[in-house]
Design a protein around this motif. Sequence first.
Motif, short mmCIF file in Angstrom:
data_model
loop_
_atom_site.label_atom_id
_atom_site.label_comp_id
_atom_site.label_asym_id
_atom_site.label_seq_id
_atom_site.Cartn_x
_atom_site.Cartn_y
_atom_site.Cartn_z
N THR A 170 0.75 -1.28 0.01
CA THR A 170 -0.05 0.05 0.10
C THR A 170 0.85 1.19 0.15
O THR A 170 2.09 1.16 0.52
N VAL A 171 0.38 2.29 -0.51
CA VAL A 171 0.75 3.45 -0.62
C VAL A 171 1.46 4.19 1.08
O VAL A 171 2.55 4.61 1.30
N LEU A 172 0.64 4.00 1.85
CA LEU A 172 0.73 4.26 3.37
C LEU A 172 1.94 3.46 3.92
O LEU A 172 2.83 4.03 4.54
N ASP A 173 2.09 2.35 3.59
CA ASP A 173 3.04 1.48 4.37
C ASP A 173 4.38 1.78 3.50
O ASP A 173 5.51 1.75 4.16
N ALA A 174 4.30 2.28 2.31
CA ALA A 174 5.54 2.56 1.41
C ALA A 174 6.04 3.65 2.29
O ALA A 174 7.35 4.24 2.47
N ALA A 175 5.10 4.79 2.41
CA ALA A 175 5.52 6.07 2.65
C ALA A 175 6.15 5.93 4.36
O ALA A 175 7.08 6.58 4.87
N LEU A 176 5.66 5.09 5.17
CA LEU A 176 6.09 4.83 6.57
C LEU A 176 7.46 4.11 6.68
O LEU A 176 8.43 4.57 7.08
N LEU A 177 7.68 3.29 5.71
CA LEU A 177 8.93 2.71 5.41
C LEU A 177 10.16 4.02 5.13
O LEU A 177 11.20 4.03 5.57
N HIS A 178 9.51 4.82 3.95
CA HIS A 178 10.27 5.87 3.37
C HIS A 178 10.73 6.65 4.65
O HIS A 178 11.94 7.24 4.46
N GLU A 179 9.81 7.16 5.48
CA GLU A 179 10.10 7.82 6.63
C GLU A 179 11.27 7.20 7.52
O GLU A 179 12.03 7.90 8.26
N VAL A 180 11.43 5.74 7.89
CA VAL A 180 12.07 5.36 8.67
C VAL A 180 13.70 5.38 8.10
O VAL A 180 14.80 5.48 8.61
#
Length: 493
Positions: free
Chosen positions: A222-232
């Motif tokens: 999902t896009v949100l999961d990708a964004a959360l991982l990007h933030e990390v």
Amino acid sequence: MTQTDLTRLTATEIAGLVAAGETSAVEVTQAHLDRIAAVDDRVNAFLHVDGEGALAAARAVDARRAAGEELGPLAGVPVAVKDVLTTKGVPTTVGSKILQGWRPPYDSTIVRRLREAGTVMLGKTNMDEFAMGSSTEYSAYGPTHNPWDLSRIPGGSGGGSAAALAAYEAPLAIGSDTGGSIRQPGAVTGTVGAKPTYGGTSRYGLVAFSSSLDTPGPCARTVLDAALLHEVIGGHDPRDSTSIPQPVPDVVAAARRGATGDLTGVRLGIVSEFTGEGAEPGVLAAFRESVDTLTKLGAEIVEVSCPNFKYALPAYYLIAPSECSSNLARFDGVRFGLRVGDDGNRSLEEVMSLTREAGFGPEVKRRLMIGTYALSSGYYDAYYGQAQKVRTLISRDFAAAFERVDALISPTTPFVAFPIGARTADPYQMYLADLFTIPTNLYGGPGISVPCGLSDGLPVGLQVMAPTMADDRMYRVAAALESAVGTFTPPAL
């Protein structure tokens, strides 16, 4: 909740359940390890599974929760890591025989940040050797298979990471994108793949292919999961001289905003050079339907011409091989990895030659020869120098386009996943898989692929490209499209 249920959850859902004590990180990790054991003999997404290390990391997360510590947004979530990033004590082969069995003495910055965030590393995923390929058929350890159709490719070079997501072997994965190696596998497996702004994620510990292009990034369902991982994984790293000393844009907030389905006031440019000849009719049909959807969400759509994009492919195939011919000189059979012919009777030069002959595969050798020729005396200006001038023109096309629009959109790939073996005899046809993704790498800006439909039952991706350090824009648009079209589930393995 059954093991199957746990493997079908998003990373966001898993983290919430672990934080609330409704499941444990150990249970989640074991469910994914069992899933890998059940299906990976058919998918071949993983080169190495670190079950013992994963369970130890999961137990540590559970102990922290039990002690009352506040957990991070991805704590306890399993992640698969492309085998191009060094992992301390865990094999890192880059899909090549020349590094078979090598266990690095240090973690890459990306892996270190994953550990610090409490994610659970399941293992290392398959890839085209040294990230040189578009199908994961050039791995020295056999091809990865697309979970949508096991007779087809999962994209490349990071097909292992994308296939692991599509096969529900992991909810998150890390890839690297030099010419499309995150986005193109995302498109053909129905998953989300994001290439951050060059310098927005650290290359420290990333085994280099093309140093001015390589960009680690997140892969998810999902896009949100990708964004959360990007933030990390994102943000400045003093160990990487190309790292941008700025914070990561608020990509998570952008993804959440996009998920509301409102794109009012957003101007999107369709790259006219990418919607004409060269793409399959089914891909173009899915793309056009997505454009209609984005319009209904409030976006203003305009057509934008980027005339120099048509030169991106030849420019890339001079710049990237030239840089790899320099970077791969370190693999000489002396300092680490494979060593062939060292029987005490051969010269150092003979040992180097025999080691490279045995250790490098055909695609790596092809690119090394191209790059070495392009950099040779008398040809540097005519080939590498001219390619860099084309790169400047492509960057100017992006700059002009972003004066008119907030982001650019196009199909991610010209075609859906093709059968394994269909293009290996024709390198040019293989290279066309990255036709729409390469310009973003030459420019250095961010790009994301989000599933937008199906063609003949196979996934199609839509690419969103944004200005440098405006990664949040691409997440907003991608999340909005996802909210309207949903996610796509492959047939059961």
